[in-house]
Design a protein around this motif. Structure first.
Motif, PDB file in Angstrom:
ATOM      1  N   VAL A 159       0.837  -1.200   0.000  1.00  0.00           N
ATOM      2  CA  VAL A 159       0.000   0.000   0.000  1.00  0.00           C
ATOM      3  C   VAL A 159       0.874   1.253   0.000  1.00  0.00           C
ATOM      4  CG1 VAL A 159      -1.817   1.299   1.200  1.00  0.00           C
ATOM      5  CG2 VAL A 159      -1.858  -1.206   1.194  1.00  0.00           C
ATOM      6  N   ALA A 160       1.588   1.487   1.109  1.00  0.00           N
ATOM      7  CA  ALA A 160       2.406   2.703   1.195  1.00  0.00           C
ATOM      8  C   ALA A 160       3.305   2.648   2.423  1.00  0.00           C
ATOM      9  CB  ALA A 160       1.514   3.942   1.252  1.00  0.00           C
ATOM     10  N   ASP A 161       4.336   3.493   2.395  1.00  0.00           N
ATOM     11  CA  ASP A 161       5.169   3.758   3.556  1.00  0.00           C
ATOM     12  C   ASP A 161       4.733   5.095   4.146  1.00  0.00           C
ATOM     13  OD1 ASP A 161       6.798   1.488   3.206  1.00  0.00           O
ATOM     14  OD2 ASP A 161       7.993   2.534   1.708  1.00  0.00           O
ATOM     15  N   TYR A 162       4.614   5.150   5.467  1.00  0.00           N
ATOM     16  CA  TYR A 162       4.167   6.364   6.144  1.00  0.00           C
ATOM     17  C   TYR A 162       5.256   6.791   7.125  1.00  0.00           C
ATOM     18  CZ  TYR A 162      -0.238   4.608   4.292  1.00  0.00           C
ATOM     19  OH  TYR A 162      -1.221   4.127   3.472  1.00  0.00           O
ATOM     20  N   SER A 163       5.894   7.911   6.830  1.00  0.00           N
ATOM     21  CA  SER A 163       6.997   8.383   7.660  1.00  0.00           C
ATOM     22  C   SER A 163       6.576   9.560   8.517  1.00  0.00           C
ATOM     23  CB  SER A 163       8.180   8.814   6.787  1.00  0.00           C
ATOM     24  OG  SER A 163       8.767   7.719   6.140  1.00  0.00           O
ATOM     25  N   THR A 164       7.045   9.563   9.752  1.00  0.00           N
ATOM     26  CA  THR A 164       6.907  10.750  10.586  1.00  0.00           C
ATOM     27  C   THR A 164       8.077  11.684  10.275  1.00  0.00           C
ATOM     28  OG1 THR A 164       8.255   9.935  12.419  1.00  0.00           O
ATOM     29  CG2 THR A 164       5.916   9.311  12.403  1.00  0.00           C
ATOM     30  N   SER A 165       8.071  12.829  10.918  1.00  0.00           N
ATOM     31  CA  SER A 165       9.228  13.730  10.831  1.00  0.00           C
ATOM     32  C   SER A 165      10.149  13.531  12.035  1.00  0.00           C
ATOM     33  CB  SER A 165       8.753  15.187  10.771  1.00  0.00           C
ATOM     34  OG  SER A 165       7.996  15.506  11.918  1.00  0.00           O
ATOM     35  N   ILE A 166       9.889  12.491  12.820  1.00  0.00           N
ATOM     36  CA  ILE A 166      10.665  12.229  14.032  1.00  0.00           C
ATOM     37  C   ILE A 166      11.908  11.417  13.679  1.00  0.00           C
ATOM     38  CG2 ILE A 166      10.629  11.208  16.328  1.00  0.00           C
ATOM     39  CD1 ILE A 166       7.564  11.452  16.275  1.00  0.00           C
ATOM     40  N   ALA A 167      13.057  11.901  14.095  1.00  0.00           N
ATOM     41  CA  ALA A 167      14.318  11.246  13.765  1.00  0.00           C
ATOM     42  C   ALA A 167      14.441   9.893  14.455  1.00  0.00           C
ATOM     43  CB  ALA A 167      15.495  12.131  14.160  1.00  0.00           C
ATOM     44  N   SER A 168      15.043   8.929  13.772  1.00  0.00           N
ATOM     45  CA  SER A 168      15.317   7.620  14.357  1.00  0.00           C
ATOM     46  C   SER A 168      16.281   7.783  15.528  1.00  0.00           C
ATOM     47  CB  SER A 168      15.931   6.693  13.306  1.00  0.00           C
ATOM     48  OG  SER A 168      15.091   6.577  12.180  1.00  0.00           O
ATOM     49  N   PRO A 169      15.950   7.259  16.699  1.00  0.00           N
ATOM     50  CA  PRO A 169      16.762   7.509  17.899  1.00  0.00           C
ATOM     51  C   PRO A 169      17.904   6.503  18.052  1.00  0.00           C
ATOM     52  CG  PRO A 169      14.806   6.308  18.521  1.00  0.00           C
ATOM     53  CD  PRO A 169      14.712   6.516  17.039  1.00  0.00           C
ATOM     54  N   PHE A 170      18.799   6.479  17.080  1.00  0.00           N
ATOM     55  CA  PHE A 170      19.875   5.502  17.115  1.00  0.00           C
ATOM     56  C   PHE A 170      20.844   5.756  18.268  1.00  0.00           C
ATOM     57  CE2 PHE A 170      18.939   5.212  12.420  1.00  0.00           C
ATOM     58  CZ  PHE A 170      18.398   3.934  12.490  1.00  0.00           C
ATOM     59  N   ASN A 171      21.248   4.649  18.890  1.00  0.00           N
ATOM     60  CA  ASN A 171      22.312   4.641  19.911  1.00  0.00           C
ATOM     61  C   ASN A 171      21.947   5.356  21.209  1.00  0.00           C
ATOM     62  OD1 ASN A 171      24.156   3.242  18.120  1.00  0.00           O
ATOM     63  ND2 ASN A 171      24.385   5.217  17.045  1.00  0.00           N
ATOM     64  N   ILE A 172      20.662   5.524  21.473  1.00  0.00           N
ATOM     65  CA  ILE A 172      20.249   6.068  22.756  1.00  0.00           C
ATOM     66  C   ILE A 172      19.082   5.229  23.287  1.00  0.00           C
ATOM     67  CG2 ILE A 172      20.999   8.440  22.326  1.00  0.00           C
ATOM     68  CD1 ILE A 172      18.104   9.165  21.728  1.00  0.00           C
ATOM     69  N   ASN A 173      19.018   5.074  24.609  1.00  0.00           N
ATOM     70  CA  ASN A 173      17.876   4.389  25.196  1.00  0.00           C
ATOM     71  C   ASN A 173      16.615   5.185  24.889  1.00  0.00           C
ATOM     72  OD1 ASN A 173      19.713   2.584  26.246  1.00  0.00           O
ATOM     73  ND2 ASN A 173      19.557   3.319  28.348  1.00  0.00           N
ATOM     74  N   SER A 174      15.607   4.504  24.361  1.00  0.00           N
ATOM     75  CA  SER A 174      14.444   5.202  23.820  1.00  0.00           C
ATOM     76  C   SER A 174      13.156   4.457  24.130  1.00  0.00           C
ATOM     77  CB  SER A 174      14.575   5.355  22.303  1.00  0.00           C
ATOM     78  OG  SER A 174      15.740   6.073  21.963  1.00  0.00           O
ATOM     79  N   ILE A 175      12.060   5.198  24.140  1.00  0.00           N
ATOM     80  CA  ILE A 175      10.719   4.637  24.218  1.00  0.00           C
ATOM     81  C   ILE A 175       9.985   5.039  22.948  1.00  0.00           C
ATOM     82  CG2 ILE A 175       8.550   4.550  25.486  1.00  0.00           C
ATOM     83  CD1 ILE A 175      10.181   5.609  27.938  1.00  0.00           C
ATOM     84  N   ILE A 176       9.607   4.050  22.148  1.00  0.00           N
ATOM     85  CA  ILE A 176       8.851   4.282  20.921  1.00  0.00           C
ATOM     86  C   ILE A 176       7.478   3.642  21.116  1.00  0.00           C
ATOM     87  CG2 ILE A 176       8.757   3.931  18.431  1.00  0.00           C
ATOM     88  CD1 ILE A 176      11.790   3.561  18.459  1.00  0.00           C
ATOM     89  N   SER A 177       6.421   4.415  20.910  1.00  0.00           N
ATOM     90  CA  SER A 177       5.084   3.847  21.096  1.00  0.00           C
ATOM     91  C   SER A 177       4.148   4.285  19.974  1.00  0.00           C
ATOM     92  CB  SER A 177       4.506   4.240  22.456  1.00  0.00           C
ATOM     93  OG  SER A 177       4.277   5.627  22.564  1.00  0.00           O
ATOM     94  N   TYR A 178       3.157   3.416  19.702  1.00  0.00           N
ATOM     95  CA  TYR A 178       2.156   3.639  18.661  1.00  0.00           C
ATOM     96  C   TYR A 178       0.773   3.427  19.284  1.00  0.00           C
ATOM     97  CZ  TYR A 178       5.937   3.039  15.188  1.00  0.00           C
ATOM     98  OH  TYR A 178       7.092   3.146  14.435  1.00  0.00           O
TER      99      TYR A 178
END
Length: 438
Positions: A159-178
């Motif tokens: 169907v499609a790819d849907y990107s946010t404008s939020i940068a990928s949080p590489f190499n840092i402890n992170s919380i990603i939620s949907y």
């Protein structure tokens, strides 16, 4: 008729005991009865509640067991297994996308959930590919939407790819939620302190659950250290979102989050990072007023919980045992080594008063406790000492080693609390004899 009323009272009593919110931060229950569908914790890989029996560093992971009570375990065999990483600050399941064989794990349940919330605590690594979190044959959640885009997103295959404008949080402890509601075509994406609503084109689309990582080589693989994965098959409300964010942030090194209402997890406050849970309210439609989490303390029935107000607590990881010689009022013979600290604040960081609360303590394994000698001790002057305080009596035994202090009003923002066993007295022949309850 009287017997029927008694039966109703008993039924309601035990229903109240069984409905304790023992999920992440106190949201959802671990008995399979709530919307908490999957809960994977790398610090408790086999989900037995014991964080001291994890595998050796570098061991290949065949099963990551579910702590939600639903037995939705994730499994893998052969060269596609990730490895266990206990060499860092926090234990993790490590997926290495630079290896020849793709590393991914299959879950015991699968679907595209139109009404759901998922939280992933992770430290992702950029190895030159796009990076998947959760995957399904129809959709995937992406740390990096596509190679070199450096943007968090969601893909609907074909169907499609849907990107946010939020940068990928590489190499840092992170919380990603949907987060997605049933009738909406919008997914709320939260990455550390950033939030964005992402239109995915259809209300029938949703949040995927089947695999951690994708079963393909060279692209779309999982990458980095996964600390914790939480999945609800119903969208959590806005107050619950804040509570779960604060629970994860405190547990994994004070990760930046959109609304930080719990500040007892920093070094200046004493690092009360453990078993963080809370109650709170954003408005009348978004509230959570009964919580226990993974610890022994349950808080419920606040009498004055207003909009954007929260009451959260965590402990210092002291031993759950009664000891003598600790600072305590003279009437206290034994005191718990463990202490808790509270943030009672609004979403702007201001101090609030949520009113009186009921506090329940599960004292299973602690001997010598009775309603006559159990005391709640609060550091009301916030000087770090309990020896100048007046212990609170009046505990009620609810059964199953659970004791309740009702209508507690003395705990406020930044205050510590603990439990103790008091000296009791027996009056015999007009002489007073002190008896120590151990």
């Amino acid at each position: 008729m009287k017997k029927r009323y008694n039966l109703l009272i008993i039924t309601l009593f035990f229903s109240a005991l069984l409905s304790s919110q023992t999920g992440p931060g106190g949201v959802g229950s671990r008995d399979g009865s709530s919307s908490l569908l999957v809960w994977l914790r790398a610090n408790d890989l086999n989900a037995d509640g014991n964080i001291n029996n994890n595998p050796a560093n570098g061991s290949l992971v065949s099963t990551w067991s579910d702590f939600s009570g639903n037995t939705n375990n994730f499994t893998q065999t052969g060269t596609n297994r990730p490895s266990y990483n206990s060499s860092g600050t926090f234990n993790a399941v490590n997926f290495n996308s630079s290896l020849a064989a793709a590393q991914f794990m299959f879950g015991s349940t699968s679907g595209i959930f139109r009404n759901a919330s998922t939280f992933i605590a992770i430290n992702p690594v950029n190895t030159g590919n796009s990076h998947t979190l959760l995957d399904h044959s129809n959709a995937s959640l992406r740390v990096e939407q596509w190679f070199n885009t450096n943007r968090v997103g969601l893909t609907r295959y074909g169907v499609a790819d849907y990107s946010t404008s939020i940068a990928s949080p590489f190499n840092i402890n992170s919380i990603i939620s949907y987060h997605k509601a049933t009738t909406s075509s919008t997914v709320e994406v939260r990455v550390n302190g950033a939030t964005q609503n992402l239109n995915i084109g259809s209300s029938t689309a949703g949040i995927p659950l089947d695999r951690i990582g994708r079963n393909s080589n060279g692209a779309d693989e999982a990458s980095g250290d996964f600390f914790e994965i939480i999945f609800y098959n119903s969208r959590v409300n806005d107050a619950q979102k804040i509570i779960i964010d604060n629970y994860l942030s405190a547990k994994y090194g004070s990760i930046t989050i959109p609304v930080n209402v719990y500040d007892e997890d920093n070094a200046g406050s004493g690092n009360y990072d453990h078993d963080v849970a809370g109650i709170g309210r954003v408005n009348s439609s978004n509230l959570h007023n009964d919580s226990q989490g993974t610890g022994i303390v349950r808080v419920l029935n606040p009498t004055n919980l207003g909009d954007n107000e929260f009451f959260m607590w965590g402990h210092d990881n002291g031993a759950l045992q009664m000891n003598t010689g600790l600072n305590a009022p003279s009437i206290i013979k034994n005191r718990l080594t463990r202490t808790w600290r509270v943030s009672e604040a609004n979403t702007s960081g201001g101090t609030v008063d949520v009113g009186n609360i009921d506090m329940r303590f599960d004292l299973t394994g602690i001997t010598g406790v009775s309603t006559g000698n159990l005391r709640l001790i609060v550091d009301t002057d916030n000087d770090g000492n309990f020896n100048d305080e007046t212990p609170i009596s009046g505990a009620t035994n609810l059964g199953s080693n659970i004791y309740s202090f009702n209508g507690v009003s003395s705990i406020s923002n930044n205050r510590r609390f603990t439990l103790g066993l008091a000296l009791t007295t027996i009056i015999t022949n007009r002489r007073i004899t002190h008896r120590v309850n151990n």
